[in-house]
Design a protein around this motif. Sequence first.
Motif, PDB file in Angstrom:
ATOM      1  N   CYS A   2      16.997  28.439  56.496  1.00 42.17           N
ATOM      2  CA  CYS A   2      17.240  29.297  57.710  1.00 42.17           C
ATOM      3  C   CYS A   2      18.336  30.325  57.776  1.00 42.17           C
ATOM      4  N   LEU A   3      19.523  29.730  57.591  1.00 44.70           N
ATOM      5  CA  LEU A   3      20.712  30.492  57.536  1.00 44.70           C
ATOM      6  C   LEU A   3      20.577  32.014  57.066  1.00 44.70           C
ATOM      7  N   SER A   4      20.133  31.871  55.690  1.00 50.52           N
ATOM      8  CA  SER A   4      19.824  32.783  54.768  1.00 50.52           C
ATOM      9  C   SER A   4      19.036  33.743  55.352  1.00 50.52           C
ATOM     10  N   ASN A   5      17.894  33.392  56.019  1.00 55.47           N
ATOM     11  CA  ASN A   5      16.749  34.362  56.624  1.00 55.47           C
ATOM     12  C   ASN A   5      17.095  34.872  57.879  1.00 55.47           C
ATOM     13  N   GLY A   6      17.862  34.062  58.633  1.00 55.03           N
ATOM     14  CA  GLY A   6      18.345  34.632  59.811  1.00 55.03           C
ATOM     15  C   GLY A   6      17.359  34.010  60.963  1.00 55.03           C
TER      16      GLY A   6
ATOM     17  N   GLU B   1      24.995  26.075  70.128  1.00 52.12           N
ATOM     18  CA  GLU B   1      25.172  27.236  71.521  1.00 52.12           C
ATOM     19  C   GLU B   1      24.519  28.431  71.031  1.00 52.12           C
ATOM     20  N   GLU B   2      24.354  29.272  71.997  1.00 54.80           N
ATOM     21  CA  GLU B   2      23.768  30.669  71.836  1.00 54.80           C
ATOM     22  C   GLU B   2      24.743  31.445  71.002  1.00 54.80           C
ATOM     23  N   SER B   3      26.125  31.398  71.555  1.00 53.93           N
ATOM     24  CA  SER B   3      26.981  32.200  70.432  1.00 53.93           C
ATOM     25  C   SER B   3      26.909  31.863  68.876  1.00 53.93           C
ATOM     26  N   GLU B   4      26.800  30.454  68.753  1.00 52.49           N
ATOM     27  CA  GLU B   4      26.899  29.850  67.415  1.00 52.49           C
ATOM     28  C   GLU B   4      25.648  30.622  66.624  1.00 52.49           C
ATOM     29  N   VAL B   5      24.398  30.651  67.391  1.00 51.58           N
ATOM     30  CA  VAL B   5      23.205  31.080  66.640  1.00 51.58           C
ATOM     31  C   VAL B   5      23.364  32.487  66.312  1.00 51.58           C
ATOM     32  N   LEU B   6      24.062  33.249  67.431  1.00 57.35           N
ATOM     33  CA  LEU B   6      24.144  34.876  66.968  1.00 57.35           C
ATOM     34  C   LEU B   6      25.027  35.093  65.963  1.00 57.35           C
ATOM     35  N   ARG B   7      26.260  34.229  65.931  1.00 55.27           N
ATOM     36  CA  ARG B   7      27.037  34.368  64.856  1.00 55.27           C
ATOM     37  C   ARG B   7      26.308  34.108  63.174  1.00 55.27           C
TER      38      ARG B   7
END
Length: 126
Positions: free
Chosen positions: A97-101, A114-120
Amino acid sequence: MKAIFAKLKDFPGKAGKFILKYSKYFFPAIALVVAAVIVLIALDQRQKSIQREKDQEALAKAQIEEQEKQEFESKEVPLEETANEKLKEFLDIYYLCLSNGDEEKLRSLCDSIEESEVLRLCEQSN
């Protein structure tokens, strides 16, 4: 020969009289020599004690360095495969999931993200 022995026999008395006659010169000279010997002995002992302290410091420093070297030497440990299959599957999915976004999948995997973590994380995947 007897004359020589007679002169030697009388020598301590004559030397003693000579020393007593010039005692104002002999006694200060003797005191000065004794003081010089004492000073030389004291300086020698001081040098020896300084050298001993330096040797002890060097030995202590070497021991500390040896201990630090032993502490920091790492033994190679072979990697082991994950024994827990569920954990292995979770990590595989997470890194995929991290590599595909994939934001939705990340949120479903992590409860308190958190939302900021997901965006990062999504930005890093790009």
